[in-house]
Design an enzyme around this catalytic site. Sequence first.
Site: not given
Ligand SMILES: NC(=O)c1ccc[n+]([C@@H]2O[C@H](COP(=O)([O-])OP(=O)(O)OC[C@H]3O[C@@H](n4cnc5c(N)ncnc54)[C@H](O)[C@@H]3O)[C@@H](O)[C@H]2O)c1
Length: 248
Positions: A14, A17, A65, A143, A156, A159
């Site tokens: 992922g 971005r 994934v 998270s 979520y 998971a």
């Molecule tokens: N942003 C936050 O505040 C925050 C907080 C806690 C946890 N997270 C976790 O951090 C991680 C990244 O979050 P983010 O904010 O950068 O999200 P985001 O949506 O900006 O990026 C997620 C990326 O994962 C890719 N993706 C989605 N489904 C996929 C798949 N099946 N296979 C491969 N790639 C896939 C998307 O295309 C995207 O590029 C996630 O696991 C999210 O749960 C984020």
Amino acid sequence: MDQYLQGKVAAVTGSGRGIGLGIAKKLAEKGASIVISDVNEENARNGLAQIEEAGGKGIYVPADVSKYEDAQNLVDAAIKELGSLDILVNNAGINRDKMFHKMSLEDWNSVIAVNLTGVFHCMRAAAGYMREREYGRIINISSASYLNGNIGQANYAAAKAGVVALTKTFAKENGKKNITCNAIVPGFIDTEMTRGVPPKAWEIMVGKISMGRAGTPEDIGNMIAFLASDEASYITQGVFEVGGGMVL
Ligand SMILES: NC(=O)c1ccc[n+]([C@@H]2O[C@H](COP(=O)([O-])OP(=O)(O)OC[C@H]3O[C@@H](n4cnc5c(N)ncnc54)[C@H](O)[C@@H]3O)[C@@H](O)[C@H]2O)c1
């Protein structure tokens, strides 16, 4: 610049971005060769171009994934094209938020498939190789909802709690094989995932953070780069918050 990850190969799921791209950029800055991987090819190719422009090295491998074959292909491509797989960062994640009484089986299954089974797939695909080499660094993104739950996020949160349990179990099984496995709990990070939050809710979230600002993907990347380094060779089975002191 201290390139302490020189010679290492890192795959980040992922990473087209958001946090994943921030992690990939940081690992590249520290000298690792990067496998950028995402379901969004355009974002992934842009991300790789940014890494290359900054002097880093990497390849793009498409991988959803939630499919085991894609996870296996990701691991195989890293080994075949970049020579090894030393660092695996399971970052890919989605949300399908809904109150539990309105949550469909599809909402449940899709989030579990990516956020939990996706982590299993990539770790399972890499485990044999890492055990044989007796080297590996696995870092999984959980998270804050894993511990306390979060309204609208039953799928979520479940998971992400599963990711922590998986991380700790894998760490226990593989410590003697010199594979470390840790989980990161990001706080409130400024990415496309969180930018959908209404301004009022954004203010409330930031109000809970001691540092007084949302985190950046680079903040998470700094911690991952450390956990991937030789200095972190005795750190495993950990769950680390990177949230600027966010009250969970
Ligand atoms: N942003 C936050 O505040 C925050 C907080 C806690 C946890 N997270 C976790 O951090 C991680 C990244 O979050 P983010 O904010 O950068 O999200 P985001 O949506 O900006 O990026 C997620 C990326 O994962 C890719 N993706 C989605 N489904 C996929 C798949 N099946 N296979 C491969 N790639 C896939 C998307 O295309 C995207 O590029 C996630 O696991 C999210 O749960 C984020």
